[in-house]
Write an enzyme that holds these catalytic residues in place. Structure first.
Site, PDB file in Angstrom:
ATOM      1  N   GLN A   9      21.221  16.920  37.058  1.00 28.56           N
ATOM      2  CA  GLN A   9      20.453  16.894  35.810  1.00 28.56           C
ATOM      3  C   GLN A   9      18.963  16.735  36.091  1.00 28.56           C
ATOM      4  O   GLN A   9      18.564  15.969  36.959  1.00 28.56           O
ATOM      5  CB  GLN A   9      20.949  15.748  34.928  1.00 28.56           C
ATOM      6  CG  GLN A   9      20.497  15.846  33.486  1.00 28.56           C
ATOM      7  CD  GLN A   9      21.397  15.062  32.547  1.00 28.56           C
ATOM      8  OE1 GLN A   9      22.539  14.758  32.866  1.00 28.56           O
ATOM      9  NE2 GLN A   9      20.898  14.737  31.370  1.00 28.56           N
ATOM     10  N   SER A  87      24.912  14.171  41.923  1.00 30.03           N
ATOM     11  CA  SER A  87      25.444  13.714  40.637  1.00 30.03           C
ATOM     12  C   SER A  87      26.238  14.840  39.973  1.00 30.03           C
ATOM     13  O   SER A  87      27.278  15.236  40.472  1.00 30.03           O
ATOM     14  CB  SER A  87      24.296  13.207  39.757  1.00 30.03           C
ATOM     15  OG  SER A  87      24.794  12.581  38.604  1.00 30.03           O
ATOM     16  N   LEU A  88      25.769  15.364  38.851  1.00 33.05           N
ATOM     17  CA  LEU A  88      26.431  16.490  38.195  1.00 33.05           C
ATOM     18  C   LEU A  88      26.730  17.610  39.186  1.00 33.05           C
ATOM     19  O   LEU A  88      27.779  18.268  39.118  1.00 33.05           O
ATOM     20  CB  LEU A  88      25.526  17.019  37.078  1.00 33.05           C
ATOM     21  CG  LEU A  88      25.770  18.458  36.646  1.00 33.05           C
ATOM     22  CD1 LEU A  88      27.055  18.554  35.873  1.00 33.05           C
ATOM     23  CD2 LEU A  88      24.596  19.013  35.888  1.00 33.05           C
ATOM     24  N   ARG A 112      31.943  15.397  30.309  1.00 31.52           N
ATOM     25  CA  ARG A 112      31.146  14.373  30.997  1.00 31.52           C
ATOM     26  C   ARG A 112      29.761  14.243  30.349  1.00 31.52           C
ATOM     27  O   ARG A 112      29.283  13.136  30.090  1.00 31.52           O
ATOM     28  CB  ARG A 112      31.000  14.752  32.475  1.00 31.52           C
ATOM     29  CG  ARG A 112      30.176  13.794  33.343  1.00 31.52           C
ATOM     30  CD  ARG A 112      30.114  14.356  34.757  1.00 31.52           C
ATOM     31  NE  ARG A 112      29.475  13.477  35.728  1.00 31.52           N
ATOM     32  CZ  ARG A 112      28.180  13.495  36.046  1.00 31.52           C
ATOM     33  NH1 ARG A 112      27.376  14.358  35.432  1.00 31.52           N
ATOM     34  NH2 ARG A 112      27.701  12.669  36.960  1.00 31.52           N
ATOM     35  N   HIS A 196      24.585   6.220  36.185  1.00 30.42           N
ATOM     36  CA  HIS A 196      24.947   5.594  37.464  1.00 30.42           C
ATOM     37  C   HIS A 196      24.654   4.090  37.457  1.00 30.42           C
ATOM     38  O   HIS A 196      24.102   3.531  38.392  1.00 30.42           O
ATOM     39  CB  HIS A 196      24.240   6.289  38.634  1.00 30.42           C
ATOM     40  CG  HIS A 196      24.599   7.745  38.723  1.00 30.42           C
ATOM     41  ND1 HIS A 196      25.847   8.169  39.112  1.00 30.42           N
ATOM     42  CD2 HIS A 196      23.890   8.854  38.435  1.00 30.42           C
ATOM     43  CE1 HIS A 196      25.878   9.502  39.059  1.00 30.42           C
ATOM     44  NE2 HIS A 196      24.719   9.933  38.645  1.00 30.42           N
ATOM     45  N   GLN A 245      31.903   7.738  40.317  1.00 28.31           N
ATOM     46  CA  GLN A 245      30.531   8.253  40.391  1.00 28.31           C
ATOM     47  C   GLN A 245      29.665   7.864  39.196  1.00 28.31           C
ATOM     48  O   GLN A 245      28.465   7.619  39.334  1.00 28.31           O
ATOM     49  CB  GLN A 245      30.590   9.778  40.527  1.00 28.31           C
ATOM     50  CG  GLN A 245      29.268  10.430  40.906  1.00 28.31           C
ATOM     51  CD  GLN A 245      29.115  11.779  40.229  1.00 28.31           C
ATOM     52  OE1 GLN A 245      29.204  11.882  39.001  1.00 28.31           O
ATOM     53  NE2 GLN A 245      28.881  12.808  41.021  1.00 28.31           N
TER      54      GLN A 245
END
Length: 304
Positions: A9, A87-88, A112, A196, A245
């Site tokens: 992102q 991440s993503l 998500r 996170h 995660q």
């Protein structure tokens, strides 16, 4: 050894992947399929929406995933020894590696994004970038900021570049402390939630339910996962790490170092922008980096 890495992102931009759609029938087919799977036209948002709409987490995440997968589909897996995503981007890496099929991965990514946006509304929080502090000094700073609320290191992006995440008061206290302790930069980020961090717990619980509904296979290409910073192929490990995660730090520096230690000498960022290329160069200047964002980049890679 060559690795593909996939952005997360923040890499989105207006008009993203439009030239891939226009130039390659395989990319067009994949993007049209995405529109059919989702309950909104993700391509219309990618190609035509204003920045403030594209920046909404529920749209940003599937847009970046789709851009990355359109490019990765054109490039193929030949010669790629390892993959990773920030991440993503980990979902793009896993889909590329064959651990999830495209339809399931897109649906999970969309879910998500929705869950993370909702969690940000339910448990308001923020994030801040801290540059120019050693990890040990940062940990001490976070301990000092903890009385103000929930806070933890969220992204270890490169040596001396860490993003912290948590409740608004705690993050702002951390920014104030970082500036007083000589950080080169400490700045709150424009985000819709404390990603996170423990404030994402409601999203984590719902994401687990969604992941339980889809098939995850062993990866054909090892994926160096954010939570553990080591190459993973086991379906059970992949499923567990994806759930963890959302509330755990992204160990990007450690992941890149682990990939280099495994023999990777060349990294290609597949997807929008070139954020990861910059981070990787700051982690180790000796490795080669490249990027595949546009149709021109795809053509260059296919003629190498």
């Amino acid at each position: 050894m060559k690795a593909f890495v996939f952005p997360g992102q923040g890499a989105q931009y207006c008009g993203m992947a439009k030239d891939l759609y226009d130039s390659f029938p395989e990319a067009r087919e994949l993007m049209d399929r995405a529109d059919a799977i989702l309950d909104f036209s993700i391509t219309d948002i990618m190609f035509n929406a204003p920045e403030e709409e594209l920046r909404q987490t529920r749209y940003t995440q599937p847009a970046i995933f789709l851009h990355s997968m359109a490019a990765a589909t054109l490039l193929g897996r030949d010669g790629i020894a390892m993959a990773a995503g920030h991440s993503l981007g980990e979902y793009s890496a896993l889909c590329f590696a064959g651990a999830m099929n495209f339809d399931d991965a897109l649906a999970i990514v969309a879910r998500r994004g929705e869950l993370m946006q909702n969690a940000g509304t339910e448990n308001p929080g923020t994030m801040a970038a801290v540059i120019g502090m050693k990890d040990e000094a940062l940990e001490e700073l976070l301990a000092e900021a903890t009385p103000a609320g929930t806070i933890q290191a969220a992204n270890f992006n490169s040596p001396g570049q860490v993003v912290v995440s948590g409740s608004i008061d705690a993050v702002r206290k951390a920014v104030e402390l970082a500036r007083s302790k000589g950080a080169r930069m400490a700045k709150e980020l424009t985000v819709s939630g404390a990603f996170h961090s423990p404030l994402m717990k409601p999203a984590e619980e719902e994401l687990k339910k969604a992941l339980d509904e889809v098939t995850i296979s062993d990866a054909a290409v090892p994926v160096c996962m954010n939570v553990v910073a080591r190459p993973v192929t086991s379906a059970a490990d992949i499923r567990r790490n994806l759930v963890l995660q959302l509330t755990s730090p992204v160990l990007w520096t450690q992941s890149v170092e682990a990939m280099i230690a495994s023999g990777v000498t060349s990294f290609t960022e597949v997807g929008p922008q070139k954020v990861l290329q910059g981070l990787i160069k700051r982690i180790d200047r000796n490795v080669a980096t490249a990027g595949v964002d546009t149709a021109e980049h795809v053509r260059e890679q296919l003629t190498v």
